[in-house]
Design an enzyme around this catalytic site. Sequence first.
Site, PDB file in Angstrom:
ATOM      1  N   TYR A   4       0.829  -1.209   0.000  1.00 20.23           N
ATOM      2  CA  TYR A   4       0.000   0.000   0.000  1.00 20.23           C
ATOM      3  C   TYR A   4       0.866   1.263   0.000  1.00 20.23           C
ATOM      4  O   TYR A   4       0.659   2.169  -0.811  1.00 20.23           O
ATOM      5  CB  TYR A   4      -0.919  -0.020   1.226  1.00 20.23           C
ATOM      6  CG  TYR A   4      -1.948   1.078   1.226  1.00 20.23           C
ATOM      7  CD1 TYR A   4      -3.043   1.032   0.369  1.00 20.23           C
ATOM      8  CD2 TYR A   4      -1.837   2.164   2.105  1.00 20.23           C
ATOM      9  CE1 TYR A   4      -3.997   2.041   0.382  1.00 20.23           C
ATOM     10  CE2 TYR A   4      -2.786   3.160   2.121  1.00 20.23           C
ATOM     11  CZ  TYR A   4      -3.866   3.096   1.251  1.00 20.23           C
ATOM     12  OH  TYR A   4      -4.809   4.104   1.259  1.00 20.23           O
TER      13      TYR A   4
ATOM     14  N   LYS B 159       1.164   4.085  -3.028  1.00 13.20           N
ATOM     15  CA  LYS B 159       0.780   5.482  -2.822  1.00 13.20           C
ATOM     16  C   LYS B 159       1.968   6.432  -2.995  1.00 13.20           C
ATOM     17  O   LYS B 159       1.802   7.545  -3.507  1.00 13.20           O
ATOM     18  CB  LYS B 159       0.140   5.650  -1.441  1.00 13.20           C
ATOM     19  CG  LYS B 159      -1.198   4.926  -1.295  1.00 13.20           C
ATOM     20  CD  LYS B 159      -2.226   5.395  -2.298  1.00 13.20           C
ATOM     21  CE  LYS B 159      -3.599   4.771  -2.046  1.00 13.20           C
ATOM     22  NZ  LYS B 159      -4.623   5.259  -2.990  1.00 13.20           N
TER      23      LYS B 159
END
Length: 280
Positions: A176, A180
Site C-alpha cells: 500500500y 501510494k
Amino acid sequence: MARFPELQGKVALITGAGRRAGLGEGIARRLLQEGCKVVLTDIGKVRGAEMPVTAVGTDEELAQVAAELAVSTGGECVAMALDVLEEAQVEAVVKATVERFGRLDILVNNAGIGYLMKSLVDIEAREWDAVLGVNLRGAFLTIKHAGRQMIAQGGGRIVNIASQAAKSAFPHAAAYCSSKHGLVGLTRVASLELAGHGINVNAVCPNHVTTGLGAWQNEYFAEKQGKSVEQYLADMRARIPAGRPGLASDTAAATAFLCSDDAAYITGEAINVSGGEENH
C-alpha cells in the site's frame, strides 16, 4: 451550497466510487453539490481472491449509490462499471462519458486496495501485484485516456486520491505504501507533461478516514497492537493535532478546491488533509 460556481456543468469521472459511505461517494456528493455532472465507476464484480465481494463495489450497490446521490443532491449522476486494470474498459468508459455528456473535465482517481495488509515477509506476490495494479497501474491507465480527451478539448483537472501512506511508512503496508508513494511520483510526472495543455494534476493525501474499509483497518491494526478498537481510536485522536480522524467530506472539499479556478496555479502537488498529523 456551491462554493465554486465555475464547476457548474463540469463533467467528472470518479473511480472506485461504488460503495456507500466511501471516499468516492463523499467526493461525488460534493462535486454534485457544486453543480457537476458525475459518472461513478467501480469494478462491479469479484475479481479473484484479492478482490472479494466484501471489498468491491458491486454493480447493484454502484447503481444504488448513483441513484441515491442524484436524488439527494438534485444532480445528474450515472453509474458505469469499470475495472481499472483493463485498459480497453478504461478507454471505453472515457468514450461513453464523452458520448453521454459531450466532454470530460475532471478525473478523480479514487479506486484502490487498502485491505491486503500483511507483514513484508508474509505478503504473497499476487497480493502485492493486486495492490500495485489497482492503486498505481489503474491510475496510470485512467490518466492516460482521460488525459487524451482533456488534451483534445483544451484542458481539465486530475485529482489522485493518495494517502498519508504516500508520505510516511506503516508496518504491514508495504504494498500500500509503495503504491501510494508511486502515485505521487505519477502525479508529478503527469503534471509536467500535461501542464502545457491546460491540465492540472494533483494528489490529495488524507490520513485515516473511518469508511467501511477504514473500520476494517481499525480492527486489524488494533489487534496487531494488542489494543481494543476503542483504545486504538483514542490513541489515534491523541496524536492528531486537530483531535479527530478525517472525514470523507474533508477529502471531498480538498478535491473540489483543486478542481476550481482558485487552484488554477497549483499542479504537481501532494496536499495533506490530515488535521496536522502529516506535515511534510
